[in-house]
Design a protein around this motif. Sequence first.
Motif, PDB file in Angstrom:
ATOM      1  N   LYS A  94       0.903  -1.162   0.000  1.00  0.00           N
ATOM      2  CA  LYS A  94       0.000   0.000   0.000  1.00  0.00           C
ATOM      3  C   LYS A  94       0.941   1.211   0.000  1.00  0.00           C
TER       4      LYS A  94
ATOM      5  N   LYS B  23       0.786   4.482  -0.609  1.00  0.00           N
ATOM      6  CA  LYS B  23       0.363   5.818  -0.152  1.00  0.00           C
ATOM      7  C   LYS B  23       0.874   6.901  -1.115  1.00  0.00           C
TER       8      LYS B  23
ATOM      9  N   ARG C 262       2.429  13.767   3.422  1.00  0.00           N
ATOM     10  CA  ARG C 262       1.206  13.529   4.202  1.00  0.00           C
ATOM     11  C   ARG C 262       1.383  12.268   5.029  1.00  0.00           C
TER      12      ARG C 262
ATOM     13  N   ASN D  29       0.592  -1.323   7.929  1.00  0.00           N
ATOM     14  CA  ASN D  29      -0.424  -1.889   7.031  1.00  0.00           C
ATOM     15  C   ASN D  29      -0.048  -1.627   5.577  1.00  0.00           C
TER      16      ASN D  29
END
Length: 299
Positions: free
Chosen positions: A169, A171, A193, A239
């Motif tokens: 993942k 991002k 972020r 995660n």
Amino acid sequence: MCPRFDLLGASSGQCLLLFGKSFRIEVVLAQKDSADWAYRGEGAVNLVLAYTGSSPSFVGKVLRIHKAPRNGSPGASIPTLLSTHEQLLWRDIDGIVSSPNKEIAAQLYVPHVMSPLLGPKYVDPGRPTWRADAGKVDTHQDSVLLLTDHSLFPHGTLKGQPCISVEIKPKCGFLPVSRFISERNATKRSITRFRMHQFLKLHQGQIPELSEYNPPDLFSKSKDRIYKAMNDLFTTPQNNFRVFLNGSLVFGQLGGIAHATNLVISEAFEDALKSVCLINSDLFRRGLQTRLNLKLLVL
Ligand SMILES: O=P(O)(O)O[C@@H]1[C@@H](OP(=O)(O)O)[C@H](OP(=O)(O)O)[C@H](O)[C@H](OP(=O)(O)O)[C@H]1OP(=O)(O)O
Ligand SMILES: Nc1ncnc2c1ncn2[C@@H]1O[C@H](COP(=O)(O)OP(=O)(O)OP(=O)(O)O)[C@@H](O)[C@H]1O
């Protein structure tokens, strides 16, 4: 009337219709079928079950089931510290006492206590309780998505061969440059972020430590930085990083936040890979081979 579907606690009289890509499958699942579906993972919105049975219609498939969020912000666990007695009990187990809340301590108990004692293949990491608290499966829905299980080779391909799949993942991988960012928020132009969110999550007790991963590395097109990103994902998977061997998780946390990788976790991963890869055990001992394998796997 449709037979009762009890896999996820649906009430009597409800049925589950499965939808494939563009067609409706005339199959209704009943309570007896629940043994053939195993927890594969979940996000904020969906819960995913993988098929473990032998029906040709479902081999190589997952069910993606919508959740009904409870009131309140999903995933925001209330930090509750361990009691004095619990701290005494677990003081010798890596990371448990310093966990910001009981949820993370409970997650660490699996890889740090039960897995080394019983062996990783006998320990099911299970569904994170904070996920269960944040949202129940929406049992009012009468249909769910039936999708290809992307952790396995498509039906029939490379039959009998081991299948290693990597889930990332990544991002958001860039810094915003918008002129609408006010001076007060100028930090947004220099700090990702993801990084800012890490500090917030740590503060709120949602993660046990800051991630070393920095998304722009992965998108940098620089081999060294991409390799660094992979290394960082391996070190602090949270995660963002999971590895599956033949559809079973061998690294990371199903549906939740994985703790930073220590020697025990790293060795368990290496043991799992050893069963399918030719490896040099001296290099393994120095912790190098895992990184090498990751490089081979992902780049
Ligand atoms: O906003 P973020 O960065 O926290 O991302 C959310 C994710 O949190 P993360 O920080 O990656 O743990 C969040 O992931 P988790 O469920 O926490 O694993 C979801 O992916 C969420 O998407 P959606 O609201 O379900 O469509 C994500 O929300 P969207 O950004 O897609 O709205
Ligand atoms: N088709 C698939 N094949 C194999 N595994 C899958 C598949 N779809 C989802 N998964 C697994 O289930 C997990 C949760 O699925 P998914 O990300 O779709 O949930 P979500 O609630 O929509 O996510 P979020 O809201 O966090 O973005 C994934 O992280 C992945 O491990």
